[in-house]
Design a protein around this motif. Structure first.
Motif, PDB file in Angstrom:
ATOM      1  N   PRO A   1       0.834  -1.212   0.000  1.00  0.00           N
ATOM      2  CA  PRO A   1       0.000   0.000   0.000  1.00  0.00           C
ATOM      3  C   PRO A   1       0.870   1.264   0.000  1.00  0.00           C
ATOM      4  O   PRO A   1       1.855   1.348   0.739  1.00  0.00           O
ATOM      5  CB  PRO A   1      -0.800  -0.119   1.304  1.00  0.00           C
ATOM      6  CG  PRO A   1      -0.754  -1.568   1.665  1.00  0.00           C
ATOM      7  CD  PRO A   1       0.541  -2.087   1.151  1.00  0.00           C
ATOM      8  N   LEU A   2       0.497   2.211  -0.833  1.00  0.00           N
ATOM      9  CA  LEU A   2       1.221   3.492  -0.905  1.00  0.00           C
ATOM     10  C   LEU A   2       0.187   4.607  -0.955  1.00  0.00           C
ATOM     11  O   LEU A   2      -0.598   4.697  -1.901  1.00  0.00           O
ATOM     12  CB  LEU A   2       2.130   3.542  -2.128  1.00  0.00           C
ATOM     13  CG  LEU A   2       2.909   4.851  -2.339  1.00  0.00           C
ATOM     14  CD1 LEU A   2       3.753   5.173  -1.113  1.00  0.00           C
ATOM     15  CD2 LEU A   2       3.790   4.758  -3.582  1.00  0.00           C
TER      16      LEU A   2
ATOM     17  N   THR B   1      -1.161   0.291   6.862  1.00  0.00           N
ATOM     18  CA  THR B   1      -2.472  -0.355   6.781  1.00  0.00           C
ATOM     19  C   THR B   1      -3.559   0.717   6.726  1.00  0.00           C
ATOM     20  O   THR B   1      -3.310   1.906   6.960  1.00  0.00           O
ATOM     21  CB  THR B   1      -2.700  -1.254   7.998  1.00  0.00           C
ATOM     22  OG1 THR B   1      -2.717  -0.441   9.183  1.00  0.00           O
ATOM     23  CG2 THR B   1      -1.580  -2.291   8.126  1.00  0.00           C
ATOM     24  N   GLU B   2      -4.776   0.276   6.424  1.00  0.00           N
ATOM     25  CA  GLU B   2      -5.896   1.221   6.347  1.00  0.00           C
ATOM     26  C   GLU B   2      -6.102   1.939   7.668  1.00  0.00           C
ATOM     27  O   GLU B   2      -6.323   3.163   7.712  1.00  0.00           O
ATOM     28  CB  GLU B   2      -7.165   0.472   5.944  1.00  0.00           C
ATOM     29  CG  GLU B   2      -8.378   1.375   5.803  1.00  0.00           C
ATOM     30  CD  GLU B   2      -9.619   0.627   5.359  1.00  0.00           C
ATOM     31  OE1 GLU B   2     -10.684   1.255   5.252  1.00  0.00           O
ATOM     32  OE2 GLU B   2      -9.515  -0.601   5.120  1.00  0.00           O
ATOM     33  N   GLU B   3      -5.978   1.189   8.773  1.00  0.00           N
ATOM     34  CA  GLU B   3      -6.146   1.792  10.099  1.00  0.00           C
ATOM     35  C   GLU B   3      -5.030   2.795  10.382  1.00  0.00           C
ATOM     36  O   GLU B   3      -5.282   3.884  10.909  1.00  0.00           O
ATOM     37  CB  GLU B   3      -6.145   0.693  11.162  1.00  0.00           C
ATOM     38  CG  GLU B   3      -6.371   1.222  12.566  1.00  0.00           C
ATOM     39  CD  GLU B   3      -6.391   0.099  13.600  1.00  0.00           C
ATOM     40  OE1 GLU B   3      -6.476   0.412  14.797  1.00  0.00           O
ATOM     41  OE2 GLU B   3      -6.324  -1.087  13.192  1.00  0.00           O
ATOM     42  N   GLU B   4      -3.779   2.449  10.001  1.00  0.00           N
ATOM     43  CA  GLU B   4      -2.654   3.361  10.232  1.00  0.00           C
ATOM     44  C   GLU B   4      -2.797   4.631   9.399  1.00  0.00           C
ATOM     45  O   GLU B   4      -2.549   5.740   9.896  1.00  0.00           O
ATOM     46  CB  GLU B   4      -1.337   2.654   9.888  1.00  0.00           C
ATOM     47  CG  GLU B   4      -0.929   1.582  10.887  1.00  0.00           C
ATOM     48  CD  GLU B   4       0.291   0.807  10.444  1.00  0.00           C
ATOM     49  OE1 GLU B   4       1.024   0.300  11.305  1.00  0.00           O
ATOM     50  OE2 GLU B   4       0.520   0.699   9.204  1.00  0.00           O
ATOM     51  N   ARG B   5      -3.199   4.468   8.141  1.00  0.00           N
ATOM     52  CA  ARG B   5      -3.351   5.637   7.275  1.00  0.00           C
ATOM     53  C   ARG B   5      -4.386   6.606   7.848  1.00  0.00           C
ATOM     54  O   ARG B   5      -4.136   7.819   7.961  1.00  0.00           O
ATOM     55  CB  ARG B   5      -3.769   5.203   5.873  1.00  0.00           C
ATOM     56  CG  ARG B   5      -2.732   4.377   5.137  1.00  0.00           C
ATOM     57  CD  ARG B   5      -3.111   4.217   3.675  1.00  0.00           C
ATOM     58  NE  ARG B   5      -4.345   3.505   3.460  1.00  0.00           N
ATOM     59  CZ  ARG B   5      -4.458   2.194   3.264  1.00  0.00           C
ATOM     60  NH1 ARG B   5      -3.368   1.436   3.303  1.00  0.00           N
ATOM     61  NH2 ARG B   5      -5.621   1.632   3.034  1.00  0.00           N
ATOM     62  N   SER B   6      -5.532   6.080   8.186  1.00  0.00           N
ATOM     63  CA  SER B   6      -6.600   6.942   8.703  1.00  0.00           C
ATOM     64  C   SER B   6      -6.198   7.581  10.021  1.00  0.00           C
ATOM     65  O   SER B   6      -6.475   8.760  10.267  1.00  0.00           O
ATOM     66  CB  SER B   6      -7.882   6.125   8.882  1.00  0.00           C
ATOM     67  OG  SER B   6      -8.311   5.597   7.644  1.00  0.00           O
TER      68      SER B   6
ATOM     69  N   SER C   1      -4.882  12.290  12.917  1.00  0.00           N
ATOM     70  CA  SER C   1      -4.098  12.907  13.995  1.00  0.00           C
ATOM     71  C   SER C   1      -3.474  14.214  13.520  1.00  0.00           C
ATOM     72  O   SER C   1      -3.332  15.162  14.311  1.00  0.00           O
ATOM     73  CB  SER C   1      -3.000  11.942  14.461  1.00  0.00           C
ATOM     74  OG  SER C   1      -2.012  11.754  13.460  1.00  0.00           O
ATOM     75  N   ILE C   2      -3.101  14.295  12.234  1.00  0.00           N
ATOM     76  CA  ILE C   2      -2.593  15.556  11.674  1.00  0.00           C
ATOM     77  C   ILE C   2      -3.677  16.625  11.740  1.00  0.00           C
ATOM     78  O   ILE C   2      -3.441  17.755  12.176  1.00  0.00           O
ATOM     79  CB  ILE C   2      -2.107  15.350  10.227  1.00  0.00           C
ATOM     80  CG1 ILE C   2      -0.833  14.502  10.205  1.00  0.00           C
ATOM     81  CG2 ILE C   2      -1.860  16.688   9.534  1.00  0.00           C
ATOM     82  CD1 ILE C   2      -0.380  14.119   8.814  1.00  0.00           C
ATOM     83  N   ASN C   3      -4.867  16.252  11.293  1.00  0.00           N
ATOM     84  CA  ASN C   3      -5.985  17.197  11.303  1.00  0.00           C
ATOM     85  C   ASN C   3      -6.285  17.686  12.718  1.00  0.00           C
ATOM     86  O   ASN C   3      -6.476  18.882  12.959  1.00  0.00           O
ATOM     87  CB  ASN C   3      -7.213  16.522  10.689  1.00  0.00           C
ATOM     88  CG  ASN C   3      -8.376  17.470  10.504  1.00  0.00           C
ATOM     89  OD1 ASN C   3      -9.102  17.748  11.432  1.00  0.00           O
ATOM     90  ND2 ASN C   3      -8.553  17.955   9.285  1.00  0.00           N
ATOM     91  N   ASP C   4      -6.283  16.761  13.681  1.00  0.00           N
ATOM     92  CA  ASP C   4      -6.609  17.123  15.068  1.00  0.00           C
ATOM     93  C   ASP C   4      -5.497  17.960  15.689  1.00  0.00           C
ATOM     94  O   ASP C   4      -5.770  18.954  16.385  1.00  0.00           O
ATOM     95  CB  ASP C   4      -6.839  15.855  15.895  1.00  0.00           C
ATOM     96  CG  ASP C   4      -8.049  15.064  15.409  1.00  0.00           C
ATOM     97  OD1 ASP C   4      -8.906  15.659  14.724  1.00  0.00           O
ATOM     98  OD2 ASP C   4      -8.126  13.858  15.695  1.00  0.00           O
ATOM     99  N   ALA C   5      -4.228  17.547  15.454  1.00  0.00           N
ATOM    100  CA  ALA C   5      -3.098  18.253  16.076  1.00  0.00           C
ATOM    101  C   ALA C   5      -3.005  19.693  15.588  1.00  0.00           C
ATOM    102  O   ALA C   5      -2.736  20.614  16.372  1.00  0.00           O
ATOM    103  CB  ALA C   5      -1.795  17.504  15.790  1.00  0.00           C
TER     104      ALA C   5
END
Length: 514
Positions: A385-386, A445-450, A455-459
């Motif tokens: 996955p990329l 993984t899908e979970e890691e990507r999301s 976390s970027i959006n929230d931070a």
């Protein structure tokens, strides 16, 4: 018996009457709904075609006063054929309208001197996907609005181009200022040119007028040329010195090698002479029982051994000189190695600076191109996955307009650092341009990507920005996508850009996947 049959027949007749009544009521309700639908459709289609409007108006009146719909079937068939022809005409019209919107937008884009924000709005308009034919109306309204803004820019202040020229000068001035700062940051001159360039960069950071900016640009070019010539002369001098030292080392090494071979031959001859004396002594001991009879022979052997000892000491002195020469060569080689290592270190530092964004200290677009090509080849080979995500600061222009470009620069630096903290060691971030960043998430993984992107959006949303004693909340919009099937890097960037547009068009401060 007859009474029972009569009662049963009566029940069947009653049931038939009830069924007929229900069917009649259902048919009547359906007829009413159909009439209402046709009437509303005829009103909705009003204004599309004069002849069709007339037919629909007559049909609507007949539906309102005529209870028998079956009698209107021929007229409905005529209207149906007219609607089909009208639909075909409208499809052609919308196709021509789409083409005209595109052509008009491209014409407006080619106008020189338009503000960057207007061109960006125009680009977003042309890239916006068409949902349905009614969407063309809003696109035309938006295009006309952009044309109106462009015309006002040209015609304001009584003569054509005055405000446009001012806007153009402002945009070009800001672009030139940023480019000069970027160029000076990437350069690493040790000469006086380097110090002068740093002074120019400090002046640019404080802000200068257009005339001063032109003078500084010309001065920068001159200093870059002087610095380049100095670096070239220094490099040539360094290479000449290295070449001279290597030639001297080669010469002295060859001489040392020849001397070493000569000393080896001399030592071999002396060893043979020592062996010969030892043999003579051994023969004399065996052939003379009385040493007094062999005294004269011993004296001669003693003289030969003394001569050999003197020659041995002279040989040791020469070998000591040779060892000192070899030690000198070794020291010279060590110095050359350190010099070349330092030179390589400087070149590596310059190369790193070439791939870093001068403001945010994350990678720049050139580095993104290089890394993206590398990850793309890995994806082609392993199909891991990329993910590529584009991150854009919401309403960033408002920050610059309200608090100045220094505040905007501060926001970009803090933003880049915040995003970088949310990434894994194997992830990659680069400044794509302006207030846009690109993030690569390989093998996630899908979970890691999301999780990472959220976390970027929230931070970012939790960052406490303070400009001119004002607390400002800054958010980001994120468009993300995965490499799939026959994708190329450009395909994925375009798809991520569309996702980013949808995120902004949907209210900003959110993550959209495509």
């Amino acid at each position: 018996m007859v009474a029972a049959e009569f009662s049963q027949l009566k029940q069947q007749l009653d049931q038939a009457r009830l069924t007929h009544r229900d069917t009649t009521l259902k048919s009547r309700r359906e007829t009413i709904i159909l009439k209402r639908l046709i009437s509303r459709l005829s009103i909705a289609c009003r204004g599309q075609n004069a002849e069709l409007d007339q037919k629909l108006t007559l049909l609507r009146n007949d539906l309102e006063h005529n209870k028998d719909v079956s009698k209107l079937i021929p007229r409905l068939a005529v209207v149906e054929r007219m609607v089909i022809r009208h639909t075909a005409q409208m499809d052609k019209y919308h196709a021509r309208l789409n083409e005209q919107i595109r052509n008009s937008g491209e014409t407006l884009q080619r106008m020189s001197g338009l503000p960057a924000q207007l061109k960006r709005d125009l680009r977003n308009l042309l890239q916006r996907p068409i949902v349905d034919s009614s969407d063309n109306i809003s696109r035309v309204i938006r295009l006309v609005d952009l044309y109106e803004r462009a015309v006002k820019l040209i015609s304001t202040n009584g003569h054509e181009g005055t405000l446009l020229k001012d806007s153009l000068d402002t945009d070009m001035q800001m672009q030139l200022t940023n480019e000069l700062q970027h160029l000076i940051t990437e350069l690493d001159f040790d000469s006086e040119s380097g110090e002068s360039l740093l002074d120019i960069r400090n002046r640019l950071l404080l802000g200068v007028d257009a005339q001063t900016l032109i003078e500084l640009a010309l001065e920068t070019l001159r200093l870059v040329l002087d610095g380049t010539h100095h670096e070239r002369r220094s490099s040539q001098k360094f290479l000449d010195q290295v070449n001279s030292d290597l030639a001297t080392l080669q010469k002295t090494t060859n001489q040392s090698f020849s001397q070493g071979n000569s000393y080896f031959d001399q030592r071999r001859d002396m060893t043979s002479e020592f062996e010969g004396i030892a043999n003579k002594v051994n023969a004399g001991l065996e052939g003379h029982a009385n040493l007094e009879d062999w005294r004269k022979g011993l004296s001669h052997l003693h003289a030969e051994m003394s001569s050999l000892v003197d020659r041995q000491r002279a040989m040791e002195a020469r070998e000591q000189t040779l060892l000192e020469q070899l030690q000198y060569n070794e020291n010279k080689i060590s110095v050359l190695y350190e010099q070349t290592l330092d030179y390589r270190r400087r070149l590596n530092d310059q190369e790193k600076r070439m791939f870093l964004d001068h403001l945010t200290k994350v990678y720049n677009r050139a580095a993104l191109t290089d890394r993206l090509e590398h990850e793309y080849k890995r994806w082609l080979r392993y199909q891991h996955p990329l993910c590529l995500a584009m991150i854009d600061i919401d309403h960033f222009k408002d920050v610059n307009d309200s608090f100045g470009h220094l505040a905007g620069d501060k926001a970009l630096k803090v933003m880049a650092k915040t995003i970088q903290k949310q990434l894994r060691d194997t992830d990659f971030i680069a400044r794509f341009g302006g207030e846009e960043f690109v993030v690569l998430l390989p093998d996630a993984t899908e979970e890691e990507r999301s999780s990472i992107l959220q976390s970027i959006n929230d931070a970012v949303g939790e960052l406490p920005f303070k400009f001119k004693d004002s607390q400002v909340s800054i958010t980001v919009s994120i468009g993300a996508t995965l490499f799939t099937e026959s994708d190329t890097p450009n395909d994925v960037i375009e798809r991520a850009d569309k996702a980013l547009y949808h995120a902004k068009d949907s209210g900003r401060n959110q993550l959209i996947w495509i």
